[in-house]
Scaffold this motif. Structure first.
Motif, PDB file in Angstrom:
ATOM      1  N   ASP A 163       0.809  -1.212   0.000  1.00  0.00           N
ATOM      2  CA  ASP A 163       0.000   0.000   0.000  1.00  0.00           C
ATOM      3  C   ASP A 163       0.849   1.271   0.000  1.00  0.00           C
ATOM      4  O   ASP A 163       0.505   2.254  -0.641  1.00  0.00           O
ATOM      5  CB  ASP A 163      -0.904   0.027   1.242  1.00  0.00           C
ATOM      6  CG  ASP A 163      -2.124  -0.848   1.064  1.00  0.00           C
ATOM      7  OD1 ASP A 163      -2.256  -1.440  -0.026  1.00  0.00           O
ATOM      8  OD2 ASP A 163      -2.936  -0.925   2.003  1.00  0.00           O
ATOM      9  N   TYR A 164       1.947   1.248   0.760  1.00  0.00           N
ATOM     10  CA  TYR A 164       2.703   2.496   0.879  1.00  0.00           C
ATOM     11  C   TYR A 164       3.397   2.887  -0.415  1.00  0.00           C
ATOM     12  O   TYR A 164       3.753   4.052  -0.602  1.00  0.00           O
ATOM     13  CB  TYR A 164       3.693   2.446   2.048  1.00  0.00           C
ATOM     14  CG  TYR A 164       4.634   1.264   2.048  1.00  0.00           C
ATOM     15  CD1 TYR A 164       4.411   0.180   2.876  1.00  0.00           C
ATOM     16  CD2 TYR A 164       5.743   1.240   1.224  1.00  0.00           C
ATOM     17  CE1 TYR A 164       5.259  -0.902   2.890  1.00  0.00           C
ATOM     18  CE2 TYR A 164       6.607   0.168   1.231  1.00  0.00           C
ATOM     19  CZ  TYR A 164       6.365  -0.905   2.063  1.00  0.00           C
ATOM     20  OH  TYR A 164       7.211  -1.974   2.065  1.00  0.00           O
ATOM     21  N   ARG A 223       1.834   2.629  -3.280  1.00  0.00           N
ATOM     22  CA  ARG A 223       0.743   3.364  -3.921  1.00  0.00           C
ATOM     23  C   ARG A 223       0.636   4.770  -3.317  1.00  0.00           C
ATOM     24  O   ARG A 223       0.434   5.745  -4.037  1.00  0.00           O
ATOM     25  CB  ARG A 223      -0.567   2.597  -3.732  1.00  0.00           C
ATOM     26  CG  ARG A 223      -1.697   3.118  -4.563  1.00  0.00           C
ATOM     27  CD  ARG A 223      -2.932   2.272  -4.399  1.00  0.00           C
ATOM     28  NE  ARG A 223      -3.387   2.272  -3.008  1.00  0.00           N
ATOM     29  CZ  ARG A 223      -4.442   1.582  -2.574  1.00  0.00           C
ATOM     30  NH1 ARG A 223      -5.124   0.837  -3.404  1.00  0.00           N
ATOM     31  NH2 ARG A 223      -4.799   1.635  -1.316  1.00  0.00           N
ATOM     32  N   THR A 224       0.787   4.857  -1.995  1.00  0.00           N
ATOM     33  CA  THR A 224       0.765   6.166  -1.351  1.00  0.00           C
ATOM     34  C   THR A 224       1.853   7.068  -1.925  1.00  0.00           C
ATOM     35  O   THR A 224       1.606   8.242  -2.233  1.00  0.00           O
ATOM     36  CB  THR A 224       0.989   6.024   0.171  1.00  0.00           C
ATOM     37  OG1 THR A 224       0.084   5.055   0.674  1.00  0.00           O
ATOM     38  CG2 THR A 224       0.770   7.340   0.881  1.00  0.00           C
ATOM     39  N   ARG A 241       3.284   6.915  -4.828  1.00  0.00           N
ATOM     40  CA  ARG A 241       2.938   7.323  -6.198  1.00  0.00           C
ATOM     41  C   ARG A 241       1.845   8.371  -6.172  1.00  0.00           C
ATOM     42  O   ARG A 241       1.856   9.317  -6.969  1.00  0.00           O
ATOM     43  CB  ARG A 241       2.485   6.106  -7.011  1.00  0.00           C
ATOM     44  CG  ARG A 241       3.605   5.090  -7.216  1.00  0.00           C
ATOM     45  CD  ARG A 241       3.213   4.075  -8.259  1.00  0.00           C
ATOM     46  NE  ARG A 241       3.001   4.691  -9.558  1.00  0.00           N
ATOM     47  CZ  ARG A 241       2.273   4.156 -10.528  1.00  0.00           C
ATOM     48  NH1 ARG A 241       1.691   2.998 -10.333  1.00  0.00           N
ATOM     49  NH2 ARG A 241       2.129   4.782 -11.675  1.00  0.00           N
ATOM     50  N   ARG A 277       9.374   7.284 -10.663  1.00  0.00           N
ATOM     51  CA  ARG A 277       9.795   5.892 -10.554  1.00  0.00           C
ATOM     52  C   ARG A 277      11.053   5.719  -9.699  1.00  0.00           C
ATOM     53  O   ARG A 277      11.114   4.858  -8.817  1.00  0.00           O
ATOM     54  CB  ARG A 277      10.069   5.395 -11.982  1.00  0.00           C
ATOM     55  CG  ARG A 277      10.173   3.923 -12.132  1.00  0.00           C
ATOM     56  CD  ARG A 277      10.552   3.640 -13.587  1.00  0.00           C
ATOM     57  NE  ARG A 277      10.547   2.223 -13.858  1.00  0.00           N
ATOM     58  CZ  ARG A 277       9.446   1.504 -14.050  1.00  0.00           C
ATOM     59  NH1 ARG A 277       8.274   2.074 -14.005  1.00  0.00           N
ATOM     60  NH2 ARG A 277       9.518   0.212 -14.299  1.00  0.00           N
ATOM     61  N   ARG A 294      12.306   7.642  -7.395  1.00  0.00           N
ATOM     62  CA  ARG A 294      12.055   7.931  -5.986  1.00  0.00           C
ATOM     63  C   ARG A 294      11.275   6.807  -5.319  1.00  0.00           C
ATOM     64  O   ARG A 294      11.549   6.433  -4.178  1.00  0.00           O
ATOM     65  CB  ARG A 294      11.288   9.254  -5.874  1.00  0.00           C
ATOM     66  CG  ARG A 294      11.027   9.690  -4.453  1.00  0.00           C
ATOM     67  CD  ARG A 294      10.346  11.042  -4.433  1.00  0.00           C
ATOM     68  NE  ARG A 294      11.279  12.143  -4.403  1.00  0.00           N
ATOM     69  CZ  ARG A 294      11.837  12.622  -3.285  1.00  0.00           C
ATOM     70  NH1 ARG A 294      11.566  12.057  -2.133  1.00  0.00           N
ATOM     71  NH2 ARG A 294      12.660  13.634  -3.329  1.00  0.00           N
ATOM     72  N   GLY A 341      13.778   5.375  -2.954  1.00  0.00           N
ATOM     73  CA  GLY A 341      13.437   6.044  -1.709  1.00  0.00           C
ATOM     74  C   GLY A 341      12.465   5.252  -0.845  1.00  0.00           C
ATOM     75  O   GLY A 341      12.491   5.362   0.379  1.00  0.00           O
ATOM     76  N   HIS A 342      11.596   4.487  -1.474  1.00  0.00           N
ATOM     77  CA  HIS A 342      10.554   3.823  -0.682  1.00  0.00           C
ATOM     78  C   HIS A 342      10.689   2.301  -0.654  1.00  0.00           C
ATOM     79  O   HIS A 342      10.500   1.682   0.376  1.00  0.00           O
ATOM     80  CB  HIS A 342       9.167   4.196  -1.210  1.00  0.00           C
ATOM     81  CG  HIS A 342       8.738   5.581  -0.831  1.00  0.00           C
ATOM     82  ND1 HIS A 342       8.068   5.846   0.332  1.00  0.00           N
ATOM     83  CD2 HIS A 342       8.924   6.775  -1.436  1.00  0.00           C
ATOM     84  CE1 HIS A 342       7.835   7.151   0.426  1.00  0.00           C
ATOM     85  NE2 HIS A 342       8.345   7.728  -0.645  1.00  0.00           N
ATOM     86  N   ALA A 343      10.985   1.710  -1.821  1.00  0.00           N
ATOM     87  CA  ALA A 343      10.891   0.246  -1.883  1.00  0.00           C
ATOM     88  C   ALA A 343      12.177  -0.444  -1.438  1.00  0.00           C
ATOM     89  O   ALA A 343      12.120  -1.439  -0.720  1.00  0.00           O
ATOM     90  CB  ALA A 343      10.537  -0.180  -3.304  1.00  0.00           C
ATOM     91  N   ARG A 356      14.691  -0.080   0.683  1.00  0.00           N
ATOM     92  CA  ARG A 356      15.035  -0.376   2.070  1.00  0.00           C
ATOM     93  C   ARG A 356      14.116  -1.460   2.634  1.00  0.00           C
ATOM     94  O   ARG A 356      14.572  -2.345   3.362  1.00  0.00           O
ATOM     95  CB  ARG A 356      14.917   0.899   2.896  1.00  0.00           C
ATOM     96  CG  ARG A 356      15.676   0.800   4.179  1.00  0.00           C
ATOM     97  CD  ARG A 356      15.822   2.142   4.811  1.00  0.00           C
ATOM     98  NE  ARG A 356      15.778   1.986   6.247  1.00  0.00           N
ATOM     99  CZ  ARG A 356      15.696   3.001   7.083  1.00  0.00           C
ATOM    100  NH1 ARG A 356      15.622   4.237   6.622  1.00  0.00           N
ATOM    101  NH2 ARG A 356      15.679   2.783   8.372  1.00  0.00           N
ATOM    102  N   ASN A 357      12.850  -1.397   2.271  1.00  0.00           N
ATOM    103  CA  ASN A 357      11.925  -2.430   2.734  1.00  0.00           C
ATOM    104  C   ASN A 357      12.254  -3.795   2.134  1.00  0.00           C
ATOM    105  O   ASN A 357      12.186  -4.810   2.811  1.00  0.00           O
ATOM    106  CB  ASN A 357      10.490  -2.047   2.381  1.00  0.00           C
ATOM    107  CG  ASN A 357       9.935  -0.987   3.302  1.00  0.00           C
ATOM    108  OD1 ASN A 357       9.613  -1.268   4.446  1.00  0.00           O
ATOM    109  ND2 ASN A 357       9.850   0.241   2.825  1.00  0.00           N
ATOM    110  N   LEU A 395      17.798  -1.286   9.372  1.00  0.00           N
ATOM    111  CA  LEU A 395      16.893  -1.103   8.233  1.00  0.00           C
ATOM    112  C   LEU A 395      15.445  -0.893   8.672  1.00  0.00           C
ATOM    113  O   LEU A 395      14.692  -0.157   8.046  1.00  0.00           O
ATOM    114  CB  LEU A 395      16.940  -2.334   7.319  1.00  0.00           C
ATOM    115  CG  LEU A 395      18.157  -2.491   6.413  1.00  0.00           C
ATOM    116  CD1 LEU A 395      18.135  -3.864   5.754  1.00  0.00           C
ATOM    117  CD2 LEU A 395      18.194  -1.408   5.357  1.00  0.00           C
TER     118      LEU A 395
END
Lengths: 317, 332, 335
Positions: A214-215, A217-218, A220, A226, A228, A232-234, A236-237, A310
């Protein structure tokens, strides 16, 4: 965090102690002992001689008692004497450990540097041509037996092309850093090719899973582009599960080194363990296996620390 | 696709005009239309409530406005007119400039909609960094200010915490702060209070009203809960199996629903005064988009359906009082 | 049917029930980080054929209470008497007869049915567990149950994933009824269902209650559903019942400020657009560290010093029989 580290170190010591006894007992169970080897080497030895030798080396005592003796000595800093190499165990072991760590370290860096970006690229366009190509190489790497690949590398690069040495660590007479580096190329390449496929696949799976969250999508919906979103978001997870797998694989890599080192006559831990067991070199095999355990434990500890770094949700008490 | 009947309305007061929006999902059993000819307007400072049951296409419609429909779904028709542009015709790069800046979104699950490894403050500030090129310190200060506006105590300290360290209600406040930080013209709220407890829901609904009055933002408020919709919306749109079946000013729709489905939805709600007997129920189940009945999609559950209803799909037609309904049998 | 107790005894009587959980993950080196006081001294009675609703927000302990009464958790303290018999402290074997008479329906019809069993086997499973009937008898019983909940004979060979949420809840209800319970504990049975399906399932539950004389312990967060469905309502907050009353009395004349806040917060169709009003401030506190005194005092508009110091007892309030509230100011006029 400090408390967590202290607990984990304590746990590692317990594991190490248990492992030392298990290995000791297992080696004790192996058929034959060093005296048998001495007998076969010297046919003139009488049974009385053998019995005397057994008493001298303490081989006739029960395993628990022998273990206790060994442990007391080991804790006092005396890890014993390698019969095979006629030198103290540590003197034999440390150079081999150094060699293996160089081999594994280079392999790990190279394998991650190739595998992780490849996995990310594949995950960004799943089921595309790029993805299929990356997957093909990953599966090839996973499927091809390391020993076969090693032999192939030797045939192509050492025998046919003659550009790289087939084995060893340096040219006799030593020609410095670049000479040693040349000897590392084939074993590192062999181990890397064997492990990079796994890293690629893990990274691809983790990244695909993360990109469905979900995050993402948030992010975006906030207008993130793309790059970022991915960096930036994906990333590290996605790294959280990958780190665990890499750490668990450290032990696997260590054993994988055994084959590679044997093929390339590379004097590392793998070859040392192999030789010491085949040669019934009790002391050396025991300590070498314990060092292998230690390296794996340290790998797992590092994974836990990275994990906490992380993922802020993990608090170690 | 039916002609856009809304052309008779004065176009000037709408900030967003959706016409004949169609979203198609490729499935194992062929293509299904999750949204089928959806048309509506959003007006500044007003709230359009979109209500419907699972699979009616309300979330897909919302995501389509931002062009965030997940594969295997695709927008296959219609126009989304905003500021003189058709959003469906813009480049992806141009669309990124709209998202979060002009049109932003609040999601249902505040637990999963935040990135777990980034601080709340950084995630709120991000839109400013992306769209206004704000510096780190400046964006962070704005994020703290926004957190204060949405009623989070100790905002400066809270900005440095991670999502899991907040309660559900606080996270939803933070999500609203994140959506509003660039002062968008339109806010899409997809079930923003469904995951919350009722006393916390009341707080969030009040906050959204307050923010609307302060920023004049147009809200598309999506919910399965007719009661929530009735408290938030100026106008209500009811969707069923991918189509808009009724649209009307909220008070009129709730007091005198025209479509049998809307009537059923309102009647089945347990309410004060109904007493403790059996509840009126809509028979059957929510339809599978891959196996819709012929003609009107509601015909197999509708008490009024006849052969005419099963022969052809009723178009959304105008009724008196600024109302629209897609039913041959709609009581005038 | 087993022989009933003296007629005046309620079907279920719960007294001073407490269920605490250790907080934190546990583990060899983990520190003891406290206790979650999920249910903290709850008493109520439930008569035959009656419906008692437990309402409250997340963390109020309603689900834990339900599961403790259903004997899925062993209580930390307190008493659960069912059909006149004390159940706490009984062993597995002694509990089995009571387990048969107390059945449960869960919120999520997607995860509460074994996906690898056909529906017929799911419904028959309690019969097998309790060793009731032969193979043929069980088949007949399953067919009867299926008919009662509105499923067809052909459905018995299909698997749960082939059904919609509402149909799955019907399957769960049939399974619960298979062993002729006298008490059905329903934990949010319609919360996961679409609005148009909710009323179908509620109607079914009501019909089955009339046909079998079932008592329901009905857990819900939805006041509208509760108001419609329950004979009596108990409102929970942080592990305790703060108010209990016949449904009409509770909604007409709520005596606890939390009950009033809950009713006020519930959105209602046809009240017109929302005006910012008296909304309860703040978050629900953690059951790990409930506030001292009255647990509601940090959010309560009426709170005085006494509320911070002593927890009010659940006592008669509002004048109607069976109306009880736990508030120092329960007899004052509503603000």
């Amino acid at each position: 965090m400090t408390r967590f580290l202290a607990t984990r170190v304590a746990q590692s010591v317990i594991v190490l102690a248990l492992m030392s006894f298990a290995i000791y007992a297992l080696i004790g169970l192996m058929p034959g002992d060093p005296i048998d080897l001495m007998i076969s080497a010297d046919p003139k030895m009488t049974p009385e001689d053998a019995a005397r030798l057994r008493e001298l080396y303490g081989v006739d005592k029960p395993v628990v008692e022998r273990y206790a003796n060994w442990l007391m000595a080991a804790l006092g800093g005396d890890l014993g004497y390698s019969r095979l190499y006629a030198a103290p165990v540590l003197d034999v072991l440390l150079p081999a450990l150094g060699n293996t760590l160089i081999l594994l370290g280079l392999t790990l860096v190279l394998s991650l540097a190739i595998g992780l970006p490849a996995g990310v690229v594949a995950a960004l366009r799943p089921y595309s041509r790029t993805d299929y190509a990356i997957n093909l190489f990953a599966f090839a790497g996973i499927s091809v037996p390391a020993f076969w690949l090693g032999l192939l590398l030797i045939i192509v690069f050492a025998v046919i092309l003659g550009v790289l040495p087939a084995g060893g660590t340096e040219t006799v007479g030593g020609a410095g850093f670049w000479d040693q580096a040349k000897y590392l190329v084939l074993p590192v390449a062999n181990l890397t090719l064997a492990s990079v496929g796994g890293h690629t696949r893990y990274m691809r799976a983790a990244m695909m899973e993360t990109l469905r969250q979900d995050y993402i999508r948030t992010a975006r919906a906030k207008g993130a582009g793309r790059a970022r979103v991915v960096l930036g978001h994906a990333l590290r997870n996605a790294m959280i599960p990958v780190v665990t797998i890499i750490a668990l694989q450290f032990g696997y890599l260590f054993s994988g080194a055994l084959i590679t080192e044997t093929i390339f006559a590379y004097p590392g831990m793998g070859k040392l363990i192999f030789d010491s067991i085949m040669g019934n070199d009790f002391n050396l095999a025991l300590v070498a296996l314990l060092f292998a355990t230690l390296v794996t434990l340290i790998g797992n500890l590092l994974a836990d620390v990275t994990y906490a770094w992380l993922d802020p949700r993990i608090t170690y008490r | 696709m039916e002609p856009a009947p809304e052309s008779r309305e004065a176009p000037s007061d709408a900030i967003l005009e959706v016409r004949g929006l169609e979203v198609t999902f490729a499935t194992d059993r062929g293509a299904v239309k999750a949204a089928d000819g959806v048309s509506f307007d959003l007006k500044p400072g007003l709230t359009l409530g979109l209500v419907g049951e699972s699979g009616c296409g309300k979330t897909v419609t919302a995501l389509a406005l931002l062009r965030l429909v997940p594969p295997p779904g695709r927008i296959t028709g219609g126009r989304v007119l905003f500021g003189g542009d058709d959003l469906l015709a813009l480049s992806e790069r141009a669309m990124e400039d709209i998202r979060g800046k002009r049109i932003s979104m609040v999601f249902q699950e505040p637990t999963t909609a935040f990135n777990p490894v980034l601080t709340i403050g950084d995630q709120i500030a991000e839109a400013l960094v992306i769209h206004d090129g704000a510096g780190r310190a400046e964006a962070h200060a704005a994020a703290v200010g926004m957190l204060e506006k949405v009623g989070i105590p100790d905002p400066a300290e809270r900005a440095g915490t991670y999502p899991h360290q907040m309660s559900g209600g606080m996270r939803q406040r933070a999500m609203i702060a994140m959506a509003l930080i660039c002062r968008p013209d339109i806010l899409i709220a997809d079930e923003p209070t469904t995951a919350l407890d009722v006393t916390i829901q009341a707080q969030i609904l009040d906050l959204m009203g307050e923010m609307q009055r302060e920023f004049g933002v147009a809200i598309l408020f999506i919910s399965h809960d007719l009661a929530v919709i009735s408290e938030m919306a100026d106008e209500v749109m009811v969707m069923y199996a991918g189509r808009v079946v009724e649209r009307a000013p909220a008070d009129a729709l709730l007091a005198h629903p025209l479509h049998p489905y809307t009537q059923g939805l309102i009647e089945t709600l347990p309410r004060h005064g109904v007493g403790r007997g059996r509840l009126p129920a809509i028979p059957g189940t929510v339809p599978d988009l891959g196996a819709l009945p012929d003609g009107c999609r509601f015909s197999d559950r509708c008490p009024l359906a006849d052969d005419g209803c099963r022969a052809a799909e009723p178009p959304l037609t105008q009724a008196p009082g600024g109302r629209w309904v897609a039913c041959y049998k709609a009581a005038p | 049917m087993t022989a009933g107790p003296a007629p005046e005894a309620p079907l279920l009587e719960v007294r001073g029930l407490v269920k605490h959980f250790p907080a934190g993950g546990g583990g060899l080196f983990a520190a003891d980080t406290g206790t979650v006081r999920a249910v903290d001294g709850v008493s109520f009675r439930l008569g035959r054929g009656e419906t008692l609703a437990l309402v409250g927000e997340s963390g109020c302990g309603k689900t834990t209470l339900a599961r403790t009464v259903a004997l899925l958790y062993a209580p930390t303290a307190g008493s659960v008497r069912f059909q006149g018999r004390e159940l706490t402290g009984l062993g597995r074997r002694d509990l089995k007869p009571a387990r048969r008479r107390i059945q449960m329906i869960f919120q999520d019809p997607y995860s509460s049915l074994n996906p690898r069993l056909p529906v017929g086997a799911i419904i028959a499973e309690p019969l097998v567990i309790h060793g009731l009937g032969g193979r043929a008898e069980r088949r007949d019983r399953v067919a009867t149950l299926a008919r009662q909940v509105g499923l067809g004979a052909a459905d018995m060979d299909r698997y749960p994933h082939q059904f919609s949420g509402g149909q799955r809840q019907r399957i769960a209800i049939a399974r619960a009824l298979a062993v002729e319970p006298s008490l059905v504990i329903a934990d949010e049975p319609v919360s996961a269902l679409d609005v148009s399906i909710q009323s179908q399932v509620l109607n079914l539950m009501r019909d089955l209650q009339a046909a079998h004389g079932l008592a329901y312990l009905f857990i819900s967060h939805d006041l509208a559903v509760v108001r419609h469905f329950a004979d009596r309502v108990a409102v929970m907050y942080l592990g305790r019942i703060v108010e209990e009353a016949p449904a009409d009395a509770l909604f007409a004349n709520p005596r606890h400020p939390y009950t009033r806040a809950l009713i006020a917060a519930q959105p209602v169709v046809g009240r017109g657009k929302r005006r910012p009003g008296d909304v309860l401030r703040g978050d629900i506190p953690s059951p790990l560290r409930p506030p001292p005194g009255c647990a509601f005092h940090p959010r309560c508009p009426l709170a005085q010093d006494i509320c911070r110091q002593s927890a009010p007892a659940l006592e008669a309030a509002g004048g109607e029989a069976g109306h009880r509230a736990a508030c120092h100011f329960k007899d004052e006029a509503a603000p």
